[in-house]
Structure formats: C-alpha cells, structure tokens
Design an enzyme around this catalytic site. Structure first.
Site, PDB file in Angstrom:
ATOM      1  N   ASP A 136       0.662  -1.200   0.022  1.00  0.00           N
ATOM      2  CA  ASP A 136      -0.182   0.048  -0.048  1.00  0.00           C
ATOM      3  C   ASP A 136       0.708   1.198   0.122  1.00  0.00           C
ATOM      4  OD1 ASP A 136       0.807  -0.480   2.674  1.00  0.00           O
ATOM      5  OD2 ASP A 136      -0.876  -0.869   3.385  1.00  0.00           O
ATOM      6  N   ASN A 164      -7.845  -3.500  13.968  1.00  0.00           N
ATOM      7  CA  ASN A 164      -9.019  -3.700  13.541  1.00  0.00           C
ATOM      8  C   ASN A 164      -9.180  -4.911  12.294  1.00  0.00           C
ATOM      9  OD1 ASN A 164      -8.077  -2.430  11.186  1.00  0.00           O
ATOM     10  ND2 ASN A 164      -9.389  -0.929  11.276  1.00  0.00           N
ATOM     11  N   HIS A 172      -7.303  -5.042   9.816  1.00  0.00           N
ATOM     12  CA  HIS A 172      -7.061  -4.748   8.363  1.00  0.00           C
ATOM     13  C   HIS A 172      -5.720  -5.430   7.941  1.00  0.00           C
ATOM     14  CE1 HIS A 172      -4.778  -0.638   9.380  1.00  0.00           C
ATOM     15  NE2 HIS A 172      -3.835  -1.610   9.387  1.00  0.00           N
ATOM     16  N   GLU A 178      -9.849  -1.957   5.252  1.00  0.00           N
ATOM     17  CA  GLU A 178     -10.273  -1.579   6.380  1.00  0.00           C
ATOM     18  C   GLU A 178     -11.643  -2.718   6.456  1.00  0.00           C
ATOM     19  OE1 GLU A 178      -8.700  -0.341   8.327  1.00  0.00           O
ATOM     20  OE2 GLU A 178      -8.040   1.944   7.691  1.00  0.00           O
TER      21      GLU A 178
END
Ligand code: PGA
Length: 243
Positions: free
Chosen positions: A67, A136, A138, A143
């Site tokens: 990313d 979370n 990810h 996400e």
C-alpha cells in the site's frame, strides 16, 4: 494456518527473515510482497544483514508493496516509498526498477490501481507475501467492510487507523485520509503468506483471527481460507490463543 510462536519480537523477526532468505535462495527470481509499519522494521534490518554477509542476493527479485498513502509524494518522509528506501531498498541489491509500490501521488488513481494489478499479474503473481495486521483486522489498508473480491483499489482510511498511524506524523490532521492498497483478492492470490504479529496490544486481534468466523468485518479472517499461511507471533501476541 501454520503457527510459529516465539519468545519475542527479535525471534519473530529472525524467523521471518529465515523464511524469506530461504525462499529467495531457492528461487532467485521470487516475487515478494512487502509491508510497512513498525512490525517488519527489525525483519528488514535482518534481511540487510543477510545480504551484507553474502547469504542472499536480491538481484533477480521483484517486489510489490501492499500500500501507499494517497496525495503524498514518494520523497516525503511519511510516504511508504520513503520507508522502503530507508529501511530496505537503499541497503540491498534489489534493482529499483524491480521494486514496486502503488503510486499515491497522481491525478489518475483509478488507472494507477489497474496498472499496479497488471504489473503484479505480468510478474506472475506474488510468491511470498509479508503481512502485518492492524488492530481492527486490516491487512494492507483493507479496512473492515472491504469486499473480499476487491483488487488494488483506493480506500478511505478508518479513523482508528489514522489515529494508530498519527505517531509517524506531527499531528493527526496530517495523516492522509485515503490510500491505495492491494485488495484482499490480490493478497489471497499470493502463493504463500507470512503474517507477523507482535505485542500484547495485538493479542485480541490474533484471538479474533483464530476464533471468529470469516467475515468482511475482520478482513484478516479471510486468511483462514488460504492454503499456505504461516503466522509468526511472539508470546505476548499469542497469549490469548491455544497454540
Ligand atoms: P504496525 O501496523 O506494524 O505498525 O502495527 C500494522 C498494520 O497496520 O497493518
């Protein structure tokens, strides 16, 4: 999923470096998927050491990072381009034209996503993908709520992710709101995946990954459906699972 539970962060990093070095030595033109964040920092230092000691060569390797932030120039010290140059690429013999990250500083984001996906395909897909994991769940910047069918795409970063990453910026207002990330589909097409997880803070996260049903609400849960995943966890991260 295979588990390697080790004593601490250093052992986790060593174990991962050994897997990567072995793979590159077996297949010198390996296509690597690489990750940023705090977790792989020591892993990259160890890869550099292995290179300097002539135990591995990256000359024929191709790499694709997961990313990059949108709107930040590769020269900006907060960019993942900069991170990778500083922490790995400037210190090994991987030719720069073989090291790829998504292009976040462009007016043509959609094209940049499609081109990135194409480049991965042209390289023959990713042989060995390194992953970290966000609190979370990810992976990359996928996400919670991201479709498992997504290829490389633009994402809105979750407020919790921006808060977690604010430590690298002067203030949270400077943390970009968007990023380009390989999609879950892209990641799942990797032939082999190594996920690193360290620290007590991530213990609940690993518990969820192991015990919760596969769901887009916890993106990393999809890894339960991949045929070749190794999770390397230190004892602190593994403290809530029975492995
Ligand atoms: P970290 O980030 O390694 O800095 O904890 C992992 C991630 O958010 O994927």
């Amino acid at each position: 999923m295979d588990f390697i539970i080790v004593d601490n962060y250093e052992e986790m990093s060593k174990s991962a470096a050994a897997i990567f070095v072995e793979n590159v030595n077996k297949k010198p033109d390996t296509v690597l998927g690489l990750a940023t964040g705090s977790t792989p920092e020591r892993f990259y230092e160890l890869l550099i050491n292995e290179y300097k000691e002539n135990n591995v060569s990256f000359e024929n390797v191709t790499s694709f990072n997961l990313d990059e932030y949108v709107g930040i120039s590769p020269k900006n010290s907060q960019s993942y381009h900069y991170y990778m140059n500083e922490k790995l690429f400037n210190h090994i013999n991987l030719p720069s034209e073989q090291a790829h990250l998504p292009e976040g500083k462009t007016d043509h984001l959609q094209e940049a996503c499609e081109e990135y996906e194409q480049k991965i395909n042209t390289a023959g897909g990713i042989d060995l993908q390194l992953l970290g994991i966000g609190l979370n769940g990810h992976i990359g910047f996928n996400e919670p709520g991201t479709s498992f069918d997504q290829e490389t795409h633009v994402v809105d970063l979750a407020p919790s992710t921006r808060e977690a990453n604010a430590r690298f910026f002067d203030s949270i207002d400077e943390v970009p709101t968007k990023a380009i990330t390989m999609g879950i589909k892209t990641i799942m097409q990797s032939k082999q995946i190594v996920l690193l997880i360290s620290g007590e803070k991530k213990a609940d996260c690993l518990y969820q990954l192991v015990n919760d049903p596969v769901s887009e609400d916890f993106p990393a849960s999809i890894l339960n459906q991949h045929p070749n995943v190794t999770i390397i966890a230190d004892k602190a991260a593994a403290s809530k699972i029975n492995k």
